[in-house]
Scaffold this motif. Structure first.
Motif, PDB file in Angstrom:
ATOM      1  N   HIS A 393       0.863  -1.190   0.000  1.00  0.00           N
ATOM      2  CA  HIS A 393       0.000   0.000   0.000  1.00  0.00           C
ATOM      3  C   HIS A 393       0.893   1.231   0.000  1.00  0.00           C
ATOM      4  O   HIS A 393       1.385   1.657   1.061  1.00  0.00           O
ATOM      5  CB  HIS A 393      -0.935  -0.006   1.215  1.00  0.00           C
ATOM      6  CG  HIS A 393      -1.861  -1.182   1.245  1.00  0.00           C
ATOM      7  ND1 HIS A 393      -1.494  -2.398   1.779  1.00  0.00           N
ATOM      8  CD2 HIS A 393      -3.137  -1.334   0.788  1.00  0.00           C
ATOM      9  CE1 HIS A 393      -2.497  -3.257   1.658  1.00  0.00           C
ATOM     10  NE2 HIS A 393      -3.497  -2.635   1.056  1.00  0.00           N
ATOM     11  N   TYR A 395       1.889   5.013  -2.602  1.00  0.00           N
ATOM     12  CA  TYR A 395       1.870   5.846  -3.807  1.00  0.00           C
ATOM     13  C   TYR A 395       3.287   6.388  -3.985  1.00  0.00           C
ATOM     14  O   TYR A 395       3.904   6.847  -3.020  1.00  0.00           O
ATOM     15  CB  TYR A 395       0.917   7.028  -3.686  1.00  0.00           C
ATOM     16  CG  TYR A 395      -0.537   6.691  -3.480  1.00  0.00           C
ATOM     17  CD1 TYR A 395      -1.109   5.545  -4.007  1.00  0.00           C
ATOM     18  CD2 TYR A 395      -1.371   7.560  -2.768  1.00  0.00           C
ATOM     19  CE1 TYR A 395      -2.446   5.252  -3.821  1.00  0.00           C
ATOM     20  CE2 TYR A 395      -2.716   7.293  -2.588  1.00  0.00           C
ATOM     21  CZ  TYR A 395      -3.247   6.131  -3.101  1.00  0.00           C
ATOM     22  OH  TYR A 395      -4.572   5.850  -2.919  1.00  0.00           O
ATOM     23  N   ALA A 408       0.878   3.588  -8.305  1.00  0.00           N
ATOM     24  CA  ALA A 408       0.080   3.265  -7.119  1.00  0.00           C
ATOM     25  C   ALA A 408       0.101   1.759  -6.906  1.00  0.00           C
ATOM     26  O   ALA A 408      -0.135   0.994  -7.841  1.00  0.00           O
ATOM     27  CB  ALA A 408      -1.356   3.746  -7.287  1.00  0.00           C
ATOM     28  N   GLN A 409       0.400   1.331  -5.699  1.00  0.00           N
ATOM     29  CA  GLN A 409       0.330  -0.083  -5.319  1.00  0.00           C
ATOM     30  C   GLN A 409      -0.747  -0.215  -4.258  1.00  0.00           C
ATOM     31  O   GLN A 409      -0.647   0.359  -3.172  1.00  0.00           O
ATOM     32  CB  GLN A 409       1.664  -0.558  -4.751  1.00  0.00           C
ATOM     33  CG  GLN A 409       1.651  -1.979  -4.213  1.00  0.00           C
ATOM     34  CD  GLN A 409       2.000  -3.019  -5.250  1.00  0.00           C
ATOM     35  OE1 GLN A 409       2.874  -2.792  -6.064  1.00  0.00           O
ATOM     36  NE2 GLN A 409       1.306  -4.153  -5.229  1.00  0.00           N
ATOM     37  N   ILE A 410      -1.815  -0.983  -4.558  1.00  0.00           N
ATOM     38  CA  ILE A 410      -2.904  -1.209  -3.617  1.00  0.00           C
ATOM     39  C   ILE A 410      -3.159  -2.711  -3.584  1.00  0.00           C
ATOM     40  O   ILE A 410      -3.707  -3.283  -4.533  1.00  0.00           O
ATOM     41  CB  ILE A 410      -4.176  -0.443  -4.001  1.00  0.00           C
ATOM     42  CG1 ILE A 410      -3.892   1.057  -4.073  1.00  0.00           C
ATOM     43  CG2 ILE A 410      -5.287  -0.725  -2.990  1.00  0.00           C
ATOM     44  CD1 ILE A 410      -5.011   1.868  -4.666  1.00  0.00           C
ATOM     45  N   TYR A 473      -6.803   4.531   0.599  1.00  0.00           N
ATOM     46  CA  TYR A 473      -6.082   3.300   0.298  1.00  0.00           C
ATOM     47  C   TYR A 473      -4.734   3.219   1.005  1.00  0.00           C
ATOM     48  O   TYR A 473      -4.092   2.167   1.000  1.00  0.00           O
ATOM     49  CB  TYR A 473      -5.929   3.164  -1.219  1.00  0.00           C
ATOM     50  CG  TYR A 473      -7.275   3.183  -1.893  1.00  0.00           C
ATOM     51  CD1 TYR A 473      -8.130   2.098  -1.787  1.00  0.00           C
ATOM     52  CD2 TYR A 473      -7.718   4.307  -2.590  1.00  0.00           C
ATOM     53  CE1 TYR A 473      -9.389   2.122  -2.373  1.00  0.00           C
ATOM     54  CE2 TYR A 473      -8.973   4.342  -3.179  1.00  0.00           C
ATOM     55  CZ  TYR A 473      -9.812   3.254  -3.062  1.00  0.00           C
ATOM     56  OH  TYR A 473     -11.058   3.287  -3.634  1.00  0.00           O
ATOM     57  N   LEU A 474      -4.322   4.299   1.616  1.00  0.00           N
ATOM     58  CA  LEU A 474      -3.130   4.310   2.462  1.00  0.00           C
ATOM     59  C   LEU A 474      -3.553   4.579   3.900  1.00  0.00           C
ATOM     60  O   LEU A 474      -3.076   5.493   4.565  1.00  0.00           O
ATOM     61  CB  LEU A 474      -2.114   5.350   1.993  1.00  0.00           C
ATOM     62  CG  LEU A 474      -1.640   5.274   0.550  1.00  0.00           C
ATOM     63  CD1 LEU A 474      -0.498   6.247   0.311  1.00  0.00           C
ATOM     64  CD2 LEU A 474      -1.230   3.858   0.168  1.00  0.00           C
ATOM     65  N   VAL A 478      -7.734   0.068   5.461  1.00  0.00           N
ATOM     66  CA  VAL A 478      -7.575  -0.670   4.207  1.00  0.00           C
ATOM     67  C   VAL A 478      -6.378  -1.613   4.279  1.00  0.00           C
ATOM     68  O   VAL A 478      -6.477  -2.800   3.953  1.00  0.00           O
ATOM     69  CB  VAL A 478      -7.427   0.298   3.011  1.00  0.00           C
ATOM     70  CG1 VAL A 478      -7.065  -0.471   1.740  1.00  0.00           C
ATOM     71  CG2 VAL A 478      -8.714   1.084   2.804  1.00  0.00           C
ATOM     72  N   ALA A 479      -5.235  -1.107   4.717  1.00  0.00           N
ATOM     73  CA  ALA A 479      -4.008  -1.903   4.699  1.00  0.00           C
ATOM     74  C   ALA A 479      -3.932  -2.898   5.841  1.00  0.00           C
ATOM     75  O   ALA A 479      -3.260  -3.926   5.732  1.00  0.00           O
ATOM     76  CB  ALA A 479      -2.791  -0.978   4.741  1.00  0.00           C
TER      77      ALA A 479
END
Length: 507
Positions: A393, A395, A408-410, A473-474, A478-479
């Protein structure tokens, strides 16, 4: 190293109940006092150096004086997983020495780690591992005759080794003097943990965290005539919780108490500041707060409004001209010394030879801020400037040759969000990340996150914003996990030089 506080202390204060005394990802605070001086350490999980340590004279203004775990002989890498590493700990001063007992969940199984030092700023000893103490959240305490007690959350395997357990300890040898035994298990809420043991007014008090470290978090207390119990619970437990309340700070708990210079008592504890729509998103991790402690019929009572916290600037500029990094600089799963070096031009960051991408990072300390990295590149080198929750997670804005892109890594998904071509000029160029309040906040029917993350670059002094990203998302919601956002740099190819790093706190 030039380390300039851009913002000075303003003559503004706010209640400790809503303002952290140590902002950003600084959870599980543990505190002790020596004379007029207070010392505090927090959990650090997979980040190294580990267990940041702070000093204060007034309990509300704190300065980081170092990290307890500064050598790999003290903190084995182990599995290196996000939210592994250094969990809840206890910091105490006894017989002229500081003692620190903790657990490394990334090298789990051998027992808790016990370290000591003549000075809080270190250097600290290599750890003594205590066999037969499988679990987390160890506490160390001495009674008046010098008997040492270790209390922790046991993970078994036997029935008497599960839950809140205790045993007498030889701290010099790191050896239990008896088999663990169960003590007070709390009020029945989920996950009793974080035990701390104190003597006050002829009684021994056992303080626990309960309810899990999420929104149901709480502090409960019991007392007895001996450090080994038996313990009777407070009739109105929990004595601190914000569960089901509309408080701006949630998940309060994991408290540690200290007797103050004037003979009163205080406590430090963790909390989070969720923002945005339901369920609320916290992005800074669990932060450290302070409260007063009053005594009512022999029981501690939290006074969250006793202290006023001054608004202290957390902005800084670093040109990396010193022989050593400031203790704010950390790396997830890596030792910064293994991939960085000071040069006349700035700080060199090397690509790893093992295939991973080591990151040099610093904790984000507020909700509204901006960071700028001035980078020197040549040839095939590539840099990533990123805002990170964990490996899955983040950016980032990346630069290599003439191209800049936002990635972006999600979770398992990685996406290039935007690209741009640049005209390289001699000297460094600048990458920027900023977090601001969501522009849609407060609009009915709009699903807004806690903030908006912008990523861009400066070319010939002009700022180009390449992407605006939803901050949800960060977030921890979420993470998952136990950490908070950090902002940092990595060499994804070759070596890069960071000439200057600026962090500007806005709120």
């Amino acid at each position: 190293m030039v380390d300039i506080a851009v913002e000075q202390v303003r003559q503004v204060t706010s209640p400790a109940a809503i303002t952290p005394v140590i902002p950003g990802f600084h959870p599980d605070p543990t505190i002790c006092r020596v004379g007029f001086d207070y010392f505090l350490a927090t959990s650090s999980f997979e980040y190294f150096p580990g267990a940041p340590i702070f000093h204060s004279r007034d309990l509300v203004t704190w300065d980081q004086i170092g990290n307890i775990l500064t050598r790999r002989s003290q903190f084995a890498v182990g599995d290196g997983r996000p939210s592994g590493g250094i969990f809840g700990s206890t910091l105490r001063h006894h017989n002229g020495e500081f003692w620190f007992v903790t657990t490394n969940m990334s090298d789990f199984g051998g027992g808790h780690l016990l370290l000591r030092s003549k000075e809080a700023a270190g250097p600290w000893s290599d750890p003594v591992q205590i066999p037969g103490t499988l679990g987390i959240d160890p506490d160390i305490a001495w009674d008046s005759d010098g008997t040492c007690y270790l209390t922790w959350v046991g993970f078994g395997p036997g029935e008497n080794e599960s839950g809140i357990v205790q045993a007498r300890l030889d701290p010099d040898a790191g050896r239990l003097l008896e088999s663990p035994r169960k003590v007070w298990q709390g009020t029945g809420l989920a996950y009793p943990e974080g035990p701390h043991l104190y003597e006050a007014g002829g009684c021994w008090y056992l303080v626990l965290a309960e309810g899990g470290t999420e929104r149901g978090h709480a502090v409960s207390v019991s007392r007895g005539s001996s450090p080994a119990g038996p313990f009777e619970p407070h009739p109105n437990n929990p004595i601190l919780s914000h569960r089901s309340m509309a408080a701006p700070v949630q998940s309060v708990g994991h408290a540690d108490l200290v007797e103050t210079v004037d003979g009163d008592w205080a406590a430090v504890y963790l909390g989070v500041r969720p923002r945005g729509v339901v369920p609320g998103f916290h992005v800074l991790g669990r932060e450290t707060y302070v409260a007063g402690i009053s005594w009512d019929q022999g029981w501690p009572r939290f006074d969250e409004d006793r202290y006023q916290v001054p608004v202290v600037g957390s902005s800084f500029i670093d040109d990396f001209s010193s022989d050593s990094l400031h203790p704010r600089w950390i790396s997830p799963g890596q030792d910064p010394a293994s991939f960085t070096a000071e040069t006349p031009e700035g700080l060199l960051i090397r690509q790893s030879q093992t295939g991973n991408v080591p990151i040099l990072a610093t904790r984000v300390l507020g909700h509204v801020w901006g960071a700028r990295a001035s980078v020197l590149l040549s040839g095939d080198e590539a840099v990533r400037f990123l805002l990170r929750m964990d490996d899955f997670h983040w950016y980032g804005i990346e630069a290599s040759g003439r191209q800049i892109r936002v990635v972006a890594q999600i979770g398992p998904l990685q996406q290039v969000v935007a690209t741009a071509e640049i005209d390289p000029a001699p000297g460094p160029f600048q990458l920027e990340i900023a977090c601001n309040d969501s522009p849609l906040a407060g609009q009915p029917g709009i699903n807004t996150g806690p903030d908006e993350v912008t990523l861009g670059f400066r070319e010939h002094g002009e700022l180009t914003t390449l992407a605006r990203m939803d901050g949800r998302y960060l977030s921890t919601e979420v993470a998952g996990g136990f950490t908070g956002r950090v902002v940092g740099l990595a060499a994804t190819s070759g070596s890069i030089i960071i000439e200057r790093f600026e962090y500007n706190h806005h709120g």
